[in-house]
Every structure is written in structure tokens, then in C-alpha cells.
Design a protein around this motif. Structure first.
Motif, PDB file in Angstrom:
ATOM      1  N   ALA A 178      67.756  70.099  40.873  1.00  0.00           N
ATOM      2  CA  ALA A 178      68.385  69.277  41.840  1.00  0.00           C
ATOM      3  C   ALA A 178      67.412  68.513  42.549  1.00  0.00           C
ATOM      4  O   ALA A 178      67.310  67.523  42.866  1.00  0.00           O
ATOM      5  N   SER A 179      66.427  69.598  43.253  1.00  0.00           N
ATOM      6  CA  SER A 179      65.558  68.869  44.255  1.00  0.00           C
ATOM      7  C   SER A 179      64.493  68.143  43.599  1.00  0.00           C
ATOM      8  O   SER A 179      64.070  67.163  44.256  1.00  0.00           O
ATOM      9  N   LEU A 180      64.030  68.483  42.494  1.00  0.00           N
ATOM     10  CA  LEU A 180      63.173  67.761  41.704  1.00  0.00           C
ATOM     11  C   LEU A 180      63.455  66.359  41.662  1.00  0.00           C
ATOM     12  O   LEU A 180      62.884  65.530  41.572  1.00  0.00           O
ATOM     13  N   GLY A 181      64.841  66.247  40.979  1.00  0.00           N
ATOM     14  CA  GLY A 181      65.300  65.172  40.781  1.00  0.00           C
ATOM     15  C   GLY A 181      65.425  64.176  42.056  1.00  0.00           C
ATOM     16  O   GLY A 181      65.072  62.866  42.059  1.00  0.00           O
ATOM     17  N   GLN A 182      65.901  64.807  43.206  1.00  0.00           N
ATOM     18  CA  GLN A 182      65.930  63.970  44.478  1.00  0.00           C
ATOM     19  C   GLN A 182      64.526  63.514  44.922  1.00  0.00           C
ATOM     20  O   GLN A 182      64.380  62.360  45.327  1.00  0.00           O
ATOM     21  N   HIS A 183      63.624  64.380  44.496  1.00  0.00           N
ATOM     22  CA  HIS A 183      62.256  64.094  44.956  1.00  0.00           C
ATOM     23  C   HIS A 183      61.611  62.849  44.232  1.00  0.00           C
ATOM     24  O   HIS A 183      61.007  62.003  44.820  1.00  0.00           O
ATOM     25  N   LEU A 184      61.835  62.921  43.124  1.00  0.00           N
ATOM     26  CA  LEU A 184      61.254  61.977  42.176  1.00  0.00           C
ATOM     27  C   LEU A 184      61.953  60.694  42.253  1.00  0.00           C
ATOM     28  O   LEU A 184      61.405  59.328  42.136  1.00  0.00           O
ATOM     29  N   GLU A 185      63.329  60.716  42.645  1.00  0.00           N
ATOM     30  CA  GLU A 185      63.871  59.499  42.835  1.00  0.00           C
ATOM     31  C   GLU A 185      63.745  58.865  44.047  1.00  0.00           C
ATOM     32  O   GLU A 185      63.804  57.515  44.195  1.00  0.00           O
ATOM     33  N   SER A 186      63.355  59.462  45.198  1.00  0.00           N
ATOM     34  CA  SER A 186      63.347  58.768  46.346  1.00  0.00           C
ATOM     35  C   SER A 186      61.844  58.423  46.854  1.00  0.00           C
ATOM     36  O   SER A 186      61.699  57.964  48.075  1.00  0.00           O
ATOM     37  N   GLY A 187      60.892  58.662  46.001  1.00  0.00           N
ATOM     38  CA  GLY A 187      59.704  57.957  46.365  1.00  0.00           C
ATOM     39  C   GLY A 187      58.476  58.298  45.511  1.00  0.00           C
ATOM     40  O   GLY A 187      58.723  58.688  44.411  1.00  0.00           O
ATOM     41  N   ASP A 188      57.213  57.573  45.708  1.00  0.00           N
ATOM     42  CA  ASP A 188      56.316  57.741  44.778  1.00  0.00           C
ATOM     43  C   ASP A 188      55.917  58.939  44.524  1.00  0.00           C
ATOM     44  O   ASP A 188      55.669  59.932  45.429  1.00  0.00           O
ATOM     45  N   SER A 189      55.288  59.498  43.369  1.00  0.00           N
ATOM     46  CA  SER A 189      54.892  60.832  43.202  1.00  0.00           C
ATOM     47  C   SER A 189      53.896  61.046  41.969  1.00  0.00           C
ATOM     48  O   SER A 189      53.748  60.096  41.141  1.00  0.00           O
ATOM     49  N   LEU A 190      53.097  61.991  42.047  1.00  0.00           N
ATOM     50  CA  LEU A 190      52.059  62.453  41.244  1.00  0.00           C
ATOM     51  C   LEU A 190      52.827  63.654  40.120  1.00  0.00           C
ATOM     52  O   LEU A 190      52.096  63.779  39.072  1.00  0.00           O
ATOM     53  N   LEU A 191      54.063  64.125  40.408  1.00  0.00           N
ATOM     54  CA  LEU A 191      54.547  64.913  39.568  1.00  0.00           C
ATOM     55  C   LEU A 191      54.746  64.539  38.248  1.00  0.00           C
ATOM     56  O   LEU A 191      55.093  63.394  38.110  1.00  0.00           O
ATOM     57  N   CYS A 192      54.609  65.202  37.205  1.00  0.00           N
ATOM     58  CA  CYS A 192      54.974  65.072  35.939  1.00  0.00           C
ATOM     59  C   CYS A 192      56.574  64.877  35.488  1.00  0.00           C
ATOM     60  O   CYS A 192      57.143  66.121  35.725  1.00  0.00           O
ATOM     61  N   PRO A 193      57.160  63.954  35.508  1.00  0.00           N
ATOM     62  CA  PRO A 193      58.697  63.892  35.314  1.00  0.00           C
ATOM     63  C   PRO A 193      59.272  64.525  34.188  1.00  0.00           C
ATOM     64  O   PRO A 193      58.579  64.542  33.166  1.00  0.00           O
ATOM     65  N   VAL A 194      60.281  65.159  34.348  1.00  0.00           N
ATOM     66  CA  VAL A 194      61.031  65.837  33.485  1.00  0.00           C
ATOM     67  C   VAL A 194      62.471  64.919  33.104  1.00  0.00           C
ATOM     68  O   VAL A 194      62.863  64.577  33.946  1.00  0.00           O
ATOM     69  N   TYR A 195      62.603  64.784  31.953  1.00  0.00           N
ATOM     70  CA  TYR A 195      63.874  64.201  31.492  1.00  0.00           C
ATOM     71  C   TYR A 195      65.004  64.819  30.826  1.00  0.00           C
ATOM     72  O   TYR A 195      65.906  64.031  30.495  1.00  0.00           O
ATOM     73  N   LEU A 196      64.419  66.092  30.377  1.00  0.00           N
ATOM     74  CA  LEU A 196      65.513  66.735  29.608  1.00  0.00           C
ATOM     75  C   LEU A 196      65.384  68.230  29.842  1.00  0.00           C
ATOM     76  O   LEU A 196      63.975  68.518  29.485  1.00  0.00           O
ATOM     77  N   HIS A 197      66.302  69.086  29.677  1.00  0.00           N
ATOM     78  CA  HIS A 197      66.166  70.557  29.851  1.00  0.00           C
ATOM     79  C   HIS A 197      67.300  70.833  28.851  1.00  0.00           C
ATOM     80  O   HIS A 197      68.467  70.806  29.157  1.00  0.00           O
ATOM     81  N   PHE A 198      66.892  71.859  27.711  1.00  0.00           N
ATOM     82  CA  PHE A 198      68.202  71.933  26.933  1.00  0.00           C
ATOM     83  C   PHE A 198      67.857  73.404  26.119  1.00  0.00           C
ATOM     84  O   PHE A 198      66.523  73.926  26.300  1.00  0.00           O
ATOM     85  N   LYS A 199      68.668  73.840  25.636  1.00  0.00           N
ATOM     86  CA  LYS A 199      68.424  75.326  24.659  1.00  0.00           C
ATOM     87  C   LYS A 199      69.087  74.881  23.182  1.00  0.00           C
ATOM     88  O   LYS A 199      70.307  74.171  23.087  1.00  0.00           O
ATOM     89  N   ASP A 200      68.263  75.226  22.353  1.00  0.00           N
ATOM     90  CA  ASP A 200      68.477  75.045  20.924  1.00  0.00           C
ATOM     91  C   ASP A 200      69.666  75.971  20.491  1.00  0.00           C
ATOM     92  O   ASP A 200      69.237  77.211  20.702  1.00  0.00           O
ATOM     93  N   THR A 201      70.923  75.300  20.134  1.00  0.00           N
ATOM     94  CA  THR A 201      71.856  76.264  19.783  1.00  0.00           C
ATOM     95  C   THR A 201      71.610  77.184  18.759  1.00  0.00           C
ATOM     96  O   THR A 201      71.950  78.463  18.715  1.00  0.00           O
ATOM     97  N   GLU A 202      70.841  76.762  17.671  1.00  0.00           N
ATOM     98  CA  GLU A 202      70.619  77.494  16.360  1.00  0.00           C
ATOM     99  C   GLU A 202      69.853  78.818  16.711  1.00  0.00           C
ATOM    100  O   GLU A 202      70.039  79.872  16.399  1.00  0.00           O
ATOM    101  N   SER A 203      68.727  78.580  17.432  1.00  0.00           N
ATOM    102  CA  SER A 203      67.542  79.535  17.558  1.00  0.00           C
ATOM    103  C   SER A 203      67.760  80.296  18.973  1.00  0.00           C
ATOM    104  O   SER A 203      67.297  81.256  19.038  1.00  0.00           O
ATOM    105  N   GLY A 204      68.468  79.628  20.021  1.00  0.00           N
ATOM    106  CA  GLY A 204      68.498  80.197  21.347  1.00  0.00           C
ATOM    107  C   GLY A 204      67.368  79.903  22.061  1.00  0.00           C
ATOM    108  O   GLY A 204      67.172  80.222  23.405  1.00  0.00           O
TER     109      GLY A 204
END
Length: 330
Positions: free
Chosen positions: A73-99
Motif C-alpha cells: 500500500a505504501s509503495l503504491g502511494q509513493h509511486l503514484e504521488s511523485g517522480d521516483s527512481l524505484l523500479c515499479p511493481v505491477y503484479l504480485h501473485f502465487k501460482d496456484t498449481e505450484s504454490g
């Protein structure tokens, strides 16, 4: 993702970042597969795969997964609210088959080959990862490698190459016009403050240099592209990006600090100290050059190495650094 069912984490947050950056919601469904995952050259050989030239799928360990859950949540707010050098994250998931756990980030550097690729840190572990399209393998001095402590005459060619790359990385600088210097310095300070507030440590600034002819398509420019001409007239594109920022100050890190007690300027220090050092070391690499105002056609101009173009005083600095390096594990 990858044609398989999955469980998404914090996707209401990462969906906002995707919309902000014009990334389609189904961007990770095609263009890669779990069979295409390969071990990276970084610490631990983490499994990863590219999606075209634009994104990177990377496997997460349990600690990094927990950290991303906590800071999402904090990362999303930080990247939305100003310019940044942080590498953006667009997806976070768990593969159902393998875990198995994964995240998908922007490819902030674009694709190679690179004229030079540096990994710069808030400690004495700066390194060169690639030069003129050739990857540089890490060859560390370790206590059990006794021959490496008996002088450079006992070093292998690979160790010499790695050490010379570290020397170049420790002396590289990024020259900017004064307005650009203020812009990038503000981003670095803002990001450093956020990283400290979120109890994070041991992150890096990646700095890459490429020739434009090696840029594959419009999606291959990376993040915060910088254009310049080197002294020989070669046009280059430079990218800057903060990566590997999922490590928190945990009990295992505190134990590692004790184990490495003899190591100077180490990475395993509390986040406030690491963040201060990171900003101090990296802000010193951003150099304002008033003459660059004469050319307003691009963003920051030049990545130069004071090792590659040495004056007598710089040679002295390099020798002093070399002497101090012999006291640590490198």
C-alpha cells in the motif's frame, strides 16, 4: 499469468500503478511461461523471465513475499504521488498449481547489450556487472581462498576483471545540467526517505549505458532515459533505477551484522544508517555541470568513470581505494 491460474495480492493497488503507466491488466498472461524461468546472475540465482523488453517476472522467497505484502500500500502511494527512481511493481501473485510466489516489475533498464552496467550501493560493494556486452562474473575474496590474500600476482584473470570493475564502479559519476541535477537529486532523496520509513535496506541503484542502435523498440527505452554523447562522439542512453528493495531489518540481518563485525561500510546495518549512506554516496555521484545547459535536447547527459580518464590525483585516489580494498573480502 503465464497461462495458469493464480492468487493475486494487493491487486487493487498494483492495478492503479498499471493504469498510471499505461500497462494493460493482462500484460503478464502471454509472452512468457514457467518453463522460460531461468536462474539470474544475482545473489541466490533467483528464477526470472522477461516479458518482451518491457517487464520482468521474478520469483519471491518467503521473506521478500512478506515484505511486499507489508509495503504494498505504501509503495503504491509513493509511486503514484511523485517522480521516483524505484523500479515499479505491477503484479504480485502465487501460482496456484505450484504454490510458488512471484512479482512482475518494469524492465527499467531495457535490454542489452550494455556498454557498461553498474550496481551501486550504500556500502563498499559497488560493482560492474557488464562491460561492452560482456557479463562480469563475481569472484570474491573469501577466507578459505588463501591464495587471494597473497597479493594480486596470485589472482585469476576473472578476479582481476571483477576487481577492476569494482574500482570503476566506485569512481563513476553522472553529470547533469543544474535543473536536471535538482530533479534527480530530489527523486533520490524522496526515495531514500521512503525506504528508511519502511525499514528497508541493502538496495541498489542500477546504472546502465547503451547505444541507441541496441534499443529494440519503443518499449525498450527503460525508466528515466538519459541521452548523451561520449567524448568520442558515441551517442548513448543511460538509465537509473533503484532495485532489490524488499529486504527488511529482520533478526537474521541483525545476526549477519554481528558475523560481519570486522567488515567496514557493510550492507547489513540498520535501515536508517544504510539509507543515510545510500543517499550520501549516490548524491555525490550526481554532478551539476553548468555548461550542459547549452544543450537542452535531452535529459541528463553523461556517465563518466574517473578511473577510465584518470588525472594524477585520481590515480592517487584509486591506489588508496585499492589499498583499502585489500583489507576486506571484496
Amino acid at each position: 499469468p503465464g497461462g495458469r491460474s493464480c492468487e493475486l495480492f494487493h491487486d487493487e493497488i498494483f492495478a492503479k500503478l498499471r493504469r498510471k503507466d499505461g500497462v494493460p491488466d493482462g500484460f503478464a498472461n502471454e509472452g512468457w511461461s514457467f518453463d522460460s524461468l531461468k536462474g539470474s546472475s544475482g545473489k541466490g540465482g533467483t528464477q526470472m523471465s522477461k516479458i518482451g523488453n518491457s517487464y520482468i517476472v521474478k520469483e519471491l522467497g518467503s521473506e521478500d513475499h512478506t515484505t511486499l505484502l507489508q509495503i504494498g500500500a505504501s509503495l503504491g502511494q509513493h509511486l503514484e504521488s511523485g517522480d521516483s527512481l524505484l523500479c515499479p511493481v505491477y503484479l504480485h501473485f502465487k501460482d496456484t498449481e505450484s504454490g510458488r510466489l512471484f512479482f512482475v516489475m518494469k524492465n527499467t533498464l531495457g535490454s542489452g547489450p550494455f556498454k557498461v552496467l553498474y550496481d551501486l550501493k550504500g556500502c563498499n560493494d559497488d560493482k560492474m556487472l557488464e562491460e561492452d556486452g560482456h557479463k562480469i562474473p563475481a569472484v570474491h575474496k573469501r577466507i578459505w581462498r588463501m591464495n587471494m590474500w597473497c597479493g594480486r600476482s596470485q589472482w585469476s584473470e576473472e578476479r582481476e576483471q571483477y576487481y577492476e570493475g569494482k574500482m570503476k564502479a566506485q569512481h563513476c559519476e553522472i553529470r547533469l545540467s543544474p535543473p536536471e541535477h535538482r530533479q534527480f537529486l530530489a527523486m533520490l532523496e524522496r526515495d531514500s526517505d521512503w525506504l528508511v520509513r519502511n525499514n528497508l535496506m541493502d538496495y541498489s541503484l542500477l546504472v546502465s549505458v547503451r547505444e541507441p542502435r541496441n534499443i529494440k523498440d519503443e518499449y525498450d527505452w527503460g525508466q528515466n532515459p538519459i541521452r548523451n554523447r561520449l567524448k568520442d562522439g558515441t551517442e548513448v542512453v543511460v538509465n537509473l533505477s533503484i532495485i532489490d528493495y524488499f529486504q527488511r531489518w529482520t533478526m537474521s540481518k541483525k545476526v549477519a551484522r554481528i558475523v560481519k563485525i570486522a567488515e567496514r561500510n557493510k550492507a547489513t546495518v540498520d535501515p536508517k544508517k544504510y539509507g543515510r549512506r545510500f543517499f550520501k554516496r549516490l548524491s555525490a555521484r550526481l554532478v551539476a555541470v553548468p555548461a550542459l545547459l547549452e544543450d537542452q535536447s535531452s535529459l541528463p547527459r553523461l556517465l563518466a568513470s574517473r578511473v577510465a580518464v584518470t588525472s594524477s590525483s585520481e590515480e592517487k585516489d584509486c591506489k588508496e581505494t585499492e589499498a583499502s580494498d585489500s583489507t576486506r573480502s571484496g
